[in-house]
Each structure stands twice: as C-alpha cells, then as structure tokens.
Design a protein around this motif. Structure first.
Motif, PDB file in Angstrom:
ATOM      1  N   ARG A 152       0.830  -1.196   0.000  1.00  0.00           N
ATOM      2  CA  ARG A 152       0.000   0.000   0.000  1.00  0.00           C
ATOM      3  C   ARG A 152       0.871   1.255   0.000  1.00  0.00           C
ATOM      4  NH1 ARG A 152      -5.018   1.075   4.207  1.00  0.00           N
ATOM      5  NH2 ARG A 152      -5.829   2.963   3.188  1.00  0.00           N
ATOM      6  N   LYS A 153       0.450   2.267  -0.752  1.00  0.00           N
ATOM      7  CA  LYS A 153       1.176   3.522  -0.830  1.00  0.00           C
ATOM      8  C   LYS A 153       0.250   4.671  -0.461  1.00  0.00           C
ATOM      9  CE  LYS A 153       4.121   1.830  -4.600  1.00  0.00           C
ATOM     10  NZ  LYS A 153       4.561   2.058  -6.001  1.00  0.00           N
ATOM     11  N   GLN A 189      -2.623  -6.389   8.782  1.00  0.00           N
ATOM     12  CA  GLN A 189      -2.344  -5.551   7.627  1.00  0.00           C
ATOM     13  C   GLN A 189      -1.334  -4.506   8.078  1.00  0.00           C
ATOM     14  OE1 GLN A 189      -5.841  -3.341   6.324  1.00  0.00           O
ATOM     15  NE2 GLN A 189      -6.640  -3.240   8.409  1.00  0.00           N
ATOM     16  N   LYS A 302     -11.313   3.410   4.206  1.00  0.00           N
ATOM     17  CA  LYS A 302      -9.974   3.789   4.663  1.00  0.00           C
ATOM     18  C   LYS A 302      -9.778   3.634   6.166  1.00  0.00           C
ATOM     19  CE  LYS A 302      -9.663   7.919   2.830  1.00  0.00           C
ATOM     20  NZ  LYS A 302      -9.042   9.193   2.399  1.00  0.00           N
TER      21      LYS A 302
END
Length: 325
Positions: A152-153, A189, A302
């Motif tokens: 993820r970025k 995560q 998010k």
C-alpha cells in the motif's frame, strides 16, 4: 529478544528552556523525547514553527494520554493532509476537510490520527509498526510518501519542510532499534485500524472491537445509504461539510433535470423530445447517486467510523502487549 522500550531520552534541557521562554507547556504525564521533537530551536522562522508545533501537540495530548502504552515515548509529531487523486477529482478542495492527519512517531510505532483542520482528533485512527514501513520519504514537490510492506502507498501534503526532512530520520533510527532488538510484531495488515474508544487494534475486515465491543460502520452499509440518497453516507461518517456540498450539487442536478423536461414541454410537447429530456435527466440523477455511493465506499473503507459505543469494559488483549523480554 531485547526490549524495544528501554531507550532513554537525553539532552532535553535546552529544549525545555526554549519552550518555557515561548510559553509552550506540554503535558508532563506524556513521555516526550524533546530533542527529536524540536530539532530546530533557533534561526529564521524557528519561533513560529515551535509555536505551531506546540499548538498541534496540545490538541492531540488528550488522545495521546489515552493511547500510549507503558514505556512508549513520543519522538515526533506533525500534521499533514492525506492525498488521494480520486477524492480530489470528485470532491475537489473539500476532500481536504476529511483527510487532515496528525502523525505521531513513537519509539514503537507510527500512530496516525484523523483530525479537524485545527488538529483536534476525531474517532478514526491507525497505527503502523516500523517493521511494516518500506519507505517514509519527503519529496521535492512537498509531498510525503509512505510505502508499506503490504504494497500500500499513501501520499500526504501539507507537512513543513522541516517535518519532511526530520520524520524519515526519526523513522530510520526507530527502525534500527527494531532490528537490534529483533522486534517483529504480527499484524493483519500494515496499516492497522484502531478502535476509536479503547484504542485497541481492530483486525483487517472486522468492524467490531474485540476489546470493548464497539461497533463500526461497514463501508458497504455507508455506500448503500449514499446510493439511495447522496450525502446520507457522509452524514453517517460525520463529514458534514462534504455533506452540505453534495446536497447543493444534488439539488443542482435535479434543477438541471427539471429544466430539460420543462424545455421539452414548452417546445410543443413532442413525445420524442420529452422522452429524451426525461432520459437525460434520469441519467444525470443516476450518475449522481452512483458516483456518490462509490466515493463514499472508498472513503469509508480507509478507516473505522463509530456506529455504536462500547458494550463492556475493556479487556486486555495479549496481542496489544508491546513489552517483550
């Protein structure tokens, strides 16, 4: 395995004296490593920078007092804005109102707090163990890039030049301690969601806190509300400014649809023209519903957004214990 929490702070006296001279008073109950939090005390613009940083810190102190664990020490605090091309494309500058984020780098993890424009924390928060960060780098464009181990970025704007240069250094030093002590905590995560009530970790794709029983909105449930009526999902997420803007846009869509139908009727009421006008109006309205539902899903996905408060007293979760011997 060594203890990641055993590093002592040194050299804080000059910083304390400078803060005192500027009337900046921090909570003595929160362990700060002042020499890393305030790396520049003199020079052009230093006074304003120190006061700005002091205000941000004071705003997040009540939340930090609840979140920090025994032995956890704050190394740096800064405020920026999470950037998403999709959100900015569909929401414009209003996307900034829901993406204000304070970074809190401790000797154990990076804590990210969603805040209002003044830096006062809301209910949504995350944490990242340093072992899960592949890169934290400030760019010449003014953006801060956070690349995580799971691929993820994240991009952030609004950090000062000093923040963009200092945070990567603090991160590298903390990561080195991880390696020295062999600290490799398990995660579900890289960017872990935190409960907005007890601040415990909520595993990936779960929307109920195991520690306190608090319940959070599932993105699909929020998106469905926006699909049915645009801005309903933003009301649920407490994004009231965005909700107001979307309501105005939705009203304009209905006005445009109405104008098309009225124009067709005033032109003689030709059945084909009327059908086209009604079809175009319905198309515009359908697009408004669909886009708002999709964007709301993306925003809700998010982080965690409270739906119901705790149902029982917080219980200790062994997964939350950081001190290892």
């Amino acid at each position: 395995m060594g203890n990641i929490l055993d590093d002592d702070a040194t050299g804080a006296d000059p910083v304390s004296a400078k803060l005192e001279s500027l009337g900046i008073h921090l909570d003595p109950g929160i362990p700060y490593r002042l020499e890393s939090m305030f790396p520049r005390l003199e020079g052009w613009g230093a006074k304003g920078e120190l006061k700005r940083k002091g205000k941000i810190i004071r705003n997040v102190e009540p939340k930090l007092a609840e979140m920090l664990r025994d032995g956890e020490e704050v190394l740096y605090i800064a405020k920026g804005v999470q950037y998403s091309f999709a959100e900015h494309y569909f929401m414009g500058v209003w996307a900034m109102t829901i993406n204000q984020t304070v970074f809190v780098l401790t000797n154990v993890r990076l804590i990210m707090l969603r805040t209002n424009s003044s830096g006062v924390p809301k209910e949504t928060a995350w944490m990242v163990y340093y072992s899960q960060i592949e890169k934290l780098k400030g760019g010449w464009t003014g953006m801060m890039s956070l690349k995580l181990d799971d691929g993820r970025k994240l991009q952030f704007s609004g950090f000062s030049k000093l923040d963009r240069s200092t945070m990567p250094q603090v991160f590298e030093q903390a990561l080195e301690k991880y390696r020295e002590h062999g600290f490799e905590p398990e995660v579900t995560q890289s960017l872990e969601n935190l409960c907005g009530y007890c601040h415990g970790r909520v595993p990936k794709d779960e929307y109920e806190c195991r520690r306190c029983g608090a319940e959070f909105w599932k993105p699909s449930a929020v998106a469905l509300r926006s699909l049915v009526f645009p801005s309903w999902g933003d009301f649920v997420l407490k994004h009231y400014v965005v909700m107001g803007v979307e309501l105005i846009g939705y009203a304009v869509t209905w006005i445009v649809a109405g104008v098309l139908v009225i124009a067709a009727l005033s032109g003689g009421g030709d059945p084909l023209e009327l059908l086209i006008a009604v079809g175009l109006g319905a198309f515009f309205i359908a697009i408004a519903h669909t886009v708002d539902g999709a964007v709301t899903y993306f925003v809700a996905k998010k982080g965690l957004h409270p739906r119901r408060g705790p149902t029982h007293e917080t219980v200790e979760d062994i997964d939350e214990v950081l001190v290892e011997s």
